[in-house]
Design a protein around this motif. Structure first.
Motif, PDB file in Angstrom:
ATOM      1  N   ARG A   1     -32.162 -50.890 -19.911  1.00 44.74           N
ATOM      2  CA  ARG A   1     -33.521 -50.485 -19.527  1.00 44.74           C
ATOM      3  C   ARG A   1     -33.479 -49.610 -18.285  1.00 44.74           C
ATOM      4  NH1 ARG A   1     -37.124 -55.314 -17.948  1.00 44.74           N
ATOM      5  NH2 ARG A   1     -38.332 -53.805 -16.784  1.00 44.74           N
ATOM      6  N   PRO A   2     -34.193 -48.487 -18.259  1.00 43.25           N
ATOM      7  CA  PRO A   2     -34.208 -47.693 -17.028  1.00 43.25           C
ATOM      8  C   PRO A   2     -34.983 -48.436 -15.938  1.00 43.25           C
ATOM      9  CG  PRO A   2     -35.714 -46.757 -18.637  1.00 43.25           C
ATOM     10  CD  PRO A   2     -35.001 -47.885 -19.331  1.00 43.25           C
ATOM     11  N   ILE A   3     -34.381 -48.569 -14.755  1.00 39.78           N
ATOM     12  CA  ILE A   3     -35.065 -49.313 -13.681  1.00 39.78           C
ATOM     13  C   ILE A   3     -35.199 -48.496 -12.406  1.00 39.78           C
ATOM     14  CG2 ILE A   3     -34.395 -51.604 -14.522  1.00 39.78           C
ATOM     15  CD1 ILE A   3     -32.302 -51.562 -12.160  1.00 39.78           C
ATOM     16  N   ALA A   4     -34.741 -47.249 -12.393  1.00 39.20           N
ATOM     17  CA  ALA A   4     -34.814 -46.450 -11.169  1.00 39.20           C
ATOM     18  C   ALA A   4     -36.269 -46.286 -10.741  1.00 39.20           C
ATOM     19  CB  ALA A   4     -34.157 -45.091 -11.374  1.00 39.20           C
ATOM     20  N   GLY A   5     -36.579 -46.713  -9.529  1.00 38.63           N
ATOM     21  CA  GLY A   5     -37.915 -46.501  -8.984  1.00 38.63           C
ATOM     22  C   GLY A   5     -38.959 -47.488  -9.446  1.00 38.63           C
ATOM     23  N   ILE A   6     -38.589 -48.488 -10.298  1.00 38.99           N
ATOM     24  CA  ILE A   6     -39.617 -49.460 -10.693  1.00 38.99           C
ATOM     25  C   ILE A   6     -39.736 -50.538  -9.624  1.00 38.99           C
ATOM     26  CG2 ILE A   6     -39.193 -49.015 -13.155  1.00 38.99           C
ATOM     27  CD1 ILE A   6     -38.173 -51.935 -13.340  1.00 38.99           C
ATOM     28  N   ASP A   7     -40.770 -51.341  -9.758  1.00 33.98           N
ATOM     29  CA  ASP A   7     -41.144 -52.366  -8.789  1.00 33.98           C
ATOM     30  C   ASP A   7     -40.022 -53.393  -8.583  1.00 33.98           C
ATOM     31  OD1 ASP A   7     -43.211 -53.994  -7.413  1.00 33.98           O
ATOM     32  OD2 ASP A   7     -42.783 -55.314  -9.103  1.00 33.98           O
ATOM     33  N   HIS A   8     -39.780 -53.764  -7.321  1.00 33.20           N
ATOM     34  CA  HIS A   8     -38.678 -54.678  -7.005  1.00 33.20           C
ATOM     35  C   HIS A   8     -38.819 -56.034  -7.695  1.00 33.20           C
ATOM     36  CE1 HIS A   8     -41.152 -56.984  -4.131  1.00 33.20           C
ATOM     37  NE2 HIS A   8     -41.777 -55.846  -3.995  1.00 33.20           N
ATOM     38  N   ALA A   9     -40.068 -56.486  -7.876  1.00 30.22           N
ATOM     39  CA  ALA A   9     -40.265 -57.795  -8.512  1.00 30.22           C
ATOM     40  C   ALA A   9     -39.832 -57.742  -9.983  1.00 30.22           C
ATOM     41  CB  ALA A   9     -41.731 -58.220  -8.407  1.00 30.22           C
ATOM     42  N   ALA A  10     -40.106 -56.608 -10.639  1.00 29.50           N
ATOM     43  CA  ALA A  10     -39.713 -56.464 -12.045  1.00 29.50           C
ATOM     44  C   ALA A  10     -38.196 -56.429 -12.178  1.00 29.50           C
ATOM     45  CB  ALA A  10     -40.326 -55.195 -12.626  1.00 29.50           C
ATOM     46  N   ILE A  11     -37.523 -55.872 -11.183  1.00 31.93           N
ATOM     47  CA  ILE A  11     -36.060 -55.810 -11.210  1.00 31.93           C
ATOM     48  C   ILE A  11     -35.468 -57.218 -11.081  1.00 31.93           C
ATOM     49  CG2 ILE A  11     -34.031 -54.979  -9.946  1.00 31.93           C
ATOM     50  CD1 ILE A  11     -35.576 -52.401  -9.402  1.00 31.93           C
ATOM     51  N   VAL A  12     -36.026 -58.010 -10.176  1.00 26.09           N
ATOM     52  CA  VAL A  12     -35.562 -59.396 -10.040  1.00 26.09           C
ATOM     53  C   VAL A  12     -35.796 -60.151 -11.347  1.00 26.09           C
ATOM     54  CG1 VAL A  12     -35.880 -61.586  -8.819  1.00 26.09           C
ATOM     55  CG2 VAL A  12     -36.015 -59.442  -7.556  1.00 26.09           C
ATOM     56  N   ARG A  13     -36.981 -59.939 -11.930  1.00 28.35           N
ATOM     57  CA  ARG A  13     -37.305 -60.637 -13.173  1.00 28.35           C
ATOM     58  C   ARG A  13     -36.352 -60.242 -14.296  1.00 28.35           C
ATOM     59  NH1 ARG A  13     -42.481 -59.221 -13.689  1.00 28.35           N
ATOM     60  NH2 ARG A  13     -43.121 -60.588 -12.001  1.00 28.35           N
ATOM     61  N   ALA A  14     -35.909 -58.973 -14.273  1.00 26.32           N
ATOM     62  CA  ALA A  14     -34.972 -58.513 -15.305  1.00 26.32           C
ATOM     63  C   ALA A  14     -33.590 -59.137 -15.120  1.00 26.32           C
ATOM     64  CB  ALA A  14     -34.878 -56.991 -15.281  1.00 26.32           C
ATOM     65  N   GLY A  15     -33.327 -59.693 -13.938  1.00 23.33           N
ATOM     66  CA  GLY A  15     -32.050 -60.385 -13.737  1.00 23.33           C
ATOM     67  C   GLY A  15     -31.072 -59.692 -12.803  1.00 23.33           C
ATOM     68  N   LEU A  16     -31.550 -58.688 -12.072  1.00 19.26           N
ATOM     69  CA  LEU A  16     -30.686 -58.049 -11.075  1.00 19.26           C
ATOM     70  C   LEU A  16     -31.090 -58.588  -9.703  1.00 19.26           C
ATOM     71  CD1 LEU A  16     -29.913 -54.225 -10.870  1.00 19.26           C
ATOM     72  CD2 LEU A  16     -29.908 -55.730  -8.907  1.00 19.26           C
ATOM     73  N   VAL A  17     -30.198 -59.362  -9.104  1.00 24.21           N
ATOM     74  CA  VAL A  17     -30.548 -60.045  -7.858  1.00 24.21           C
ATOM     75  C   VAL A  17     -29.595 -59.611  -6.746  1.00 24.21           C
ATOM     76  CG1 VAL A  17     -30.757 -62.268  -6.700  1.00 24.21           C
ATOM     77  CG2 VAL A  17     -31.558 -62.003  -9.050  1.00 24.21           C
ATOM     78  N   HIS A  18     -30.172 -59.263  -5.622  1.00 23.83           N
ATOM     79  CA  HIS A  18     -29.448 -58.696  -4.495  1.00 23.83           C
ATOM     80  C   HIS A  18     -29.423 -59.710  -3.352  1.00 23.83           C
ATOM     81  CE1 HIS A  18     -29.611 -55.230  -1.266  1.00 23.83           C
ATOM     82  NE2 HIS A  18     -28.576 -56.000  -1.113  1.00 23.83           N
ATOM     83  N   VAL A  19     -28.220 -60.151  -2.986  1.00 23.31           N
ATOM     84  CA  VAL A  19     -28.070 -61.021  -1.809  1.00 23.31           C
ATOM     85  C   VAL A  19     -27.656 -60.110  -0.659  1.00 23.31           C
ATOM     86  CG1 VAL A  19     -26.834 -62.967  -0.803  1.00 23.31           C
ATOM     87  CG2 VAL A  19     -27.383 -62.963  -3.243  1.00 23.31           C
ATOM     88  N   PRO A  20     -28.572 -59.839   0.263  1.00 21.66           N
ATOM     89  CA  PRO A  20     -28.361 -58.730   1.190  1.00 21.66           C
ATOM     90  C   PRO A  20     -27.427 -59.075   2.345  1.00 21.66           C
ATOM     91  CG  PRO A  20     -30.394 -59.827   1.733  1.00 21.66           C
ATOM     92  CD  PRO A  20     -29.840 -60.540   0.529  1.00 21.66           C
TER      93      PRO A  20
END
Lengths: 237, 288
Positions: free
Chosen positions: A67-86
Motif C-alpha cells: 500500500r502506498p503510505i508516503a505522506g498519509i496520516d501517522h495514525a493510519a501508518i501505525v494501524r497498518a502495522g508500521l511502528v517506530h520506536v524513536p
C-alpha cells in the motif's frame, strides 16, 4: 524482492529549505532484519520520521505491505502495522508503565489488549514489576524496554528501532541484541538503526549505509562486515 | 464567635466545591495545552447566561439543565479550539494565549450587547431553603452544588485515569511526538481537552446560578478565584485544584467572618502569597 514489506523509492524529505534525504531507495523483506548504518546527521532519523508519517516527504514513494503510505496520516501508518520506536524513547513520563503500554495499542482498541499486554510483559519481566510506577522514574535501560514494549503492543508487522542501544550499559546492550534476535525468530520485520555496527551486522540479514542523505552501500550483512571501506569508515580498522 | 466558626467553615467548603470545578477546567486546559485560558471567565459567564435563559424563558431548573448545558459547553469549547484557537495559533503557545484573549473580548462584549450590564437572577424553590444537620443550617442550593461538583470532579478523574482517551490526553500533554508514534492525533486531544475544560464551566454555571447573580462581568470574579486556585494548588494538578478550591472557599468565609465585609477579601490573596513563598510550585505542583 517480491515479498518486500517495505519498499522505498527515490525518497526526498527535509525541513523547510534544508533537504536531508536526497533520493533514498531501500527495501525490507518479510521477517527480515535490516540494519541502517551511517554517521550522525546523514539522515537516518529523517528517513524513519518520513516512514512513520511524522514528516511529509517532498518526493518519492513508500510502499508498506503493498500500500502506498508516503505522506498519509501517522495514525493510519501505525494501524497498518508500521511502528517506530524513536531515538530518545519518547515514552510518557507522567503516565504509569501500564498506561504507557496500554496506549501502545491505542489504534487497535480493546479486543486484543489483554493478550498483547501479557505477551509484552512476558518479554519484559522487569516492566511487569513496575507496572504502577511512573514511567519517568524508570532507569534508562528500563525506559528503552518500555519504548520497545509500547511499540510491540501495536502488533507491528515492521518495527523501526532507532538507536535502541544508545546510552545503555554493555550488559544491557547485549540484552537488547538478544531481544532483537528473539523478535526476529518470531518473524517480525525490523529496520534497525544503530551506531553499534558490529553487533548490528551480526543480527541483520542485510544492511544499508547512508551518507549525506543517500544510500552509498548496501548488501548482505556478512559481506558488508568484511568490506574494507566500511571497516575503515565505521570501525576504524 | 466560635458558634459561627463551624458554619463558616462548612459554608466555605460548599462554595469551594464549585470553585474547584471551575478551577479543574482551567487546570486541565493548562496541563494539556500549557496555556492560561483567558477565555475561561467569559465562557463561564456565557454558560451562566445560557442557564439563566433556560430557566427564565423556558422554566427549566438549572439542575435539570446541567447535563444539557455541560454537553453544549463541551461542544462550544471543542469547536472554539477546532475552528478558532487551533487554526489561529499554528502550534505556538503565545498565539494560543492571544487567541483565547480575543475569544474572551468577543464573548464579553457580545454579552453586553445582548443582555446589557444589568444583573439578573432566577427563583428556584431550593434557593433559600435550609437543611438542618445537627447544629448546622446548610443552604440547600449550595449543598446540592457541592455534591454535584465533587461527583463531576470524580467522574472527570475517572475519565482521565481509566479511559484510553483520558490516557491519550495525558500523554499528549507531556510527549506529543511520542503520542503520534502510537497513533494519537495531538490536535484532536487538544480540542477534546479544551472542550472538557469548557464543559466544566457549563456544569459550574448551573450549580452557581441558584445562588449568584448573572451579569456580563460575573466571569471575572470567578476566574480570578480560579486562577488563584490553580496556581495555589500547582498548575496542571487535579488534586491541587480540588484542595485549592476548598481551601480558598474556607479562607474566603473565615476572612469575612473575622475581618468583615471590606477587609475580608484580602485573606485569599494573603493565603496565595504565603503558599507561593513556601512552595513556589504550589501545593501539589511538581518541582521543575
Amino acid at each position: 524482492m517480491a515479498d518486500a514489506v517495505l519498499r522505498v523509492r527515490d525518497l526526498h524529505a527535509g525541513y523547510g529549505d534544508f533537504r536531508v534525504l536526497q533520493g533514498v531507495s531501500m527495501e525490507v523483506a518479510a521477517g527480515e532484519v535490516v540494519a541502517l548504518l551511517g554517521a550522525n546527521g546523514v539522515g537516518k532519523t529523517t528517513l524513519n520520521r518520513a516512514l512513520s508519517g511524522l514528516l511529509r516527504p517532498s518526493q518519492g514513494a513508500i510502499t508498506f505491505c503493498g500500500r502506498p503510505i508516503a505522506g498519509i496520516d501517522h495514525a493510519a501508518i501505525v494501524r497498518a502495522g508500521l511502528v517506530h520506536v524513536p531515538e530518545g524513547r519518547r515514552i510518557f513520563p507522567n503516565l504509569s508503565v501500564r498506561d504507557n503500554l496500554l496506549l501502545g495499542c491505542y489504534v487497535r482498541g480493546g479486543a486484543t489488549r489483554a493478550q498483547s499486554l501479557a505477551r509484552v510483559l512476558e518479554s519484559f519481566p522487569r516492566l511487569a514489576a513496575r507496572l504502577r510506577q511512573a514511567a519517568g522514574s524508570l532507569s534508562g535501560g528500563e525506559q528503552q524496554m518500555l519504548a520497545i514494549g509500547r511499540g510491540l503492543m501495536a502488533r507491528p508487522v515492521l518495527l523501526i528501532l532507532d538507536e535502541p542501544s544508545l546510552g545503555l550499559s554493555p550488559k544491557l546492550v547485549e540484552e537488547m541484541f538478544a531481544l532483537i534476535l528473539r523478535l526476529r525468530a518470531e518473524g517480525l520485520s525490523i529496520l534497525l538503526v544503530e551506531q553499534n555496527v558490529v553487533q548490528s551486522l551480526a543480527v541483520a540479514a542485510r544492511a544499508y549505509v547512508m551518507e549525506h542523505g543517500r544510500i552509498v552501500m548496501q548488501g548482505a550483512a556478512d559481506v558488508l562486515a568484511g568490506d574494507a571501506r566500511l571497516r575503515a569508515a565505521y570501525l576504524g580498522l | 464567635m466560635t458558634a459561627l466558626l463551624l458554619p463558616a467553615i462548612v459554608g466555605g467548603l460548599l462554595t469551594g466545591g464549585v470553585y474547584a470545578l471551575v478551577a479543574l477546567g482551567l487546570t486541565l486546559i493548562y496541563g494539556v495545552l500549557h496555556i492560561v485560558n483567558f477565555a475561561h471567565g467569559a465562557l463561564l459567564m456565557a454558560a451562566m447566561f445560557g442557564a439563566w435563559l433556560l430557566a427564565a424563558k423556558l422554566g427549566l431548573d438549572p439542575l435539570l439543565a446541567l447535563p444539557l448545558l455541560t454537553a453544549a459547553m463541551f461542544a462550544v469549547g471543542w469547536a472554539l479550539y477546532r475552528f478558532v484557537i487551533g487554526p489561529v495559533s499554528r502550534g505556538q503557545d503565545r498565539a494560543i494565549l492571544l487567541a483565547t484573549l480575543g475569544v474572551a473580548v468577543v464573548i464579553d462584549n457580545g454579552a453586553l450587547m445582548l443582555f446589557t450590564g444589568d444583573s439578573r437572577t432566577i427563583e428556584t424553590p431550593y434557593a433559600l431553603a435550609m437543611l438542618q444537620a445537627g447544629p448546622l443550617l446548610l443552604p440547600e442550593a449550595k449543598l446540592i452544588a457541592f455534591v454535584c461538583a465533587l461527583l463531576l470532579a470524580a467522574l472527570l478523574w475517572a475519565f482521565m485515569a481509566l479511559t484510553d482517551t483520558g490516557r491519550a490526553i495525558r500523554a499528549v500533554a507531556r510527549e506529543p511526538e511520542g503520542a503520534m508514534l502510537v497513533g494519537i492525533r495531538p490536535q484532536r486531544m487538544f480540542a477534546l481537552a479544551y472542550g472538557i475544560g469548557t464543559a466544566c464551566l457549563g456544569a459550574a454555571a448551573c450549580l452557581l446560578l441558584p445562588s449568584f447573580y448573572v451579569s456580563p462581568q460575573v466571569g471575572e470574579s470567578f476566574v480570578l478565584i480560579a486562577f488563584t486556585i490553580v496556581v495555589l494548588g500547582g498548575m496542571g494538578s487535579f488534586p491541587g485544584a480540588l484542595v485549592g478550591g476548598l481551601l480558598v472557599g474556607v479562607t474566603e468565609n473565615l476572612g469575612g467572618l473575622y475581618l468583615g465585609e471590606s477587609l475580608g477579601p484580602i485573606c485569599v490573596p494573603l493565603l496565595f502569597i504565603a503558599v507561593l513563598l513556601l512552595r513556589p510550585t504550589g501545593l501539589f505542583g511538581a518541582a521543575r
